[in-house]
Write an enzyme that holds these catalytic residues in place. Sequence first.
Site, short mmCIF file in Angstrom:
data_model
loop_
_atom_site.label_atom_id
_atom_site.label_comp_id
_atom_site.label_asym_id
_atom_site.label_seq_id
_atom_site.Cartn_x
_atom_site.Cartn_y
_atom_site.Cartn_z
CB THR A 70 25.99 25.92 -29.84
OG1 THR A 70 26.51 26.35 -28.58
CG2 THR A 70 26.76 24.68 -30.27
CB THR A 244 8.13 23.42 -37.25
OG1 THR A 244 7.64 22.31 -38.00
CG2 THR A 244 7.00 24.40 -37.00
CB CYS A 351 30.65 25.62 -21.32
SG CYS A 351 29.29 26.36 -22.25
#
Length: 410
Positions: A70, A244, A351
């Site tokens: 996504t 990070t 979904c």
Amino acid sequence: MIYLDYAAATPIDEQVLAAMQPYFAEAFYNPSAVYASAREVRADYEAARHQIAQVVGARPAEIVLTAGATESINLALNFASLALAGPGPAKRKIVTTAIEHPAVLETAKARGAKILPVDRYGCVDLNNLKRAIDDETVLVSIGYANNEIGTTQPIKEIAEIVAAVRAERSKNGVKTPLLFHTDASQAAGLLDLNVARLGVDLMTLNAGKCYGPKQVGLLYVRAGVELQPLIRGGGQEMGLRSGTENVAGVIGFAKALEIAEKKRKGEIERLRKMRDDLEKYLITSLRGCNPKQSSDSLDRHAALAMTAVVNGHPKHRLPNILNFSIAGLDGERAVFALDQRGVQVATGSACAANKGVRSHVLTAIGLSPELVDGSIRISLGRPTKAAEIEKLKLVLSETIHEQLKFGSQQ
């Protein structure tokens, strides 16, 4: 429990988990730090990027690592169109299809997309695509393989169309750039991922669909393509998505892709054989006819229109997906009934199922609401064994007949 929803999620491969393990506790260092231990982790991280690049036929600098498909799609669609917009008020358009994953569709709609229809098999009409690309179009995004019905698109031919439009623009002095993106999340281990052979400018992949860790993905960005940053901060990932680095996840992604590519040829044949066997049994058991009849897939699909419909292209389809619809069946109720009997399948995209909405994919290929609501998706995976398919046959047939009988009494 027989799990057959691999299009939604795959378990982490044991070799992948072993490769990731040291980076959770032992080699935990931030790869941006300057001391030796951190530099070693940075070297491992970049080695994983190099390994991923080799699988897709790209340069390491063309691989942007993200927190899943996504994010990759948003980086491609939102920030490619922003980067290409240039000065002035002109709208820059995206062209996509009506059966894309919501991550593509919703992002494209927010950028003023032109949504193309598909045929009853889920295929985009290439002539229609050519007509849809005008001088303000900056991005074409078409999925490699659909996650609900398995239909694959002719990505190489679409890339050739995009290249021809670019050449024509250059000839006519039109300076609007044009890129081609494909969401290949379902393709790893099942289709060719070589970006040079495909001819794409941008490609999305997802580790969670190929026996790697969830929330890890990538965007291939062809050299020379400029994007706007998705997340600003410390400037990681060539300045395109700060934060990070997920070292363990990327190490696992690289291993998962390596394994998927090595196993691809054998898995394609193995999965297709089981899928076709299950499809034939399902169809003939529902119709009560001889399994040896109607062996041609095209004839079989057409003959079942009154009883059951197999969704997706008969030939250009992923080898592991069987999506079918039965008039009068409540697909959601059938999925719950199967779950109680130890079989895990889906009605379509996870979904859509989670939101309780009707499948936009099945609607787009022209199915009636009754057939859309009566759909079930079975997706096989690397752990699937022939013995499981044999067990599934009986459970599936019994469950469907019981649910149809129950529905007729309502």
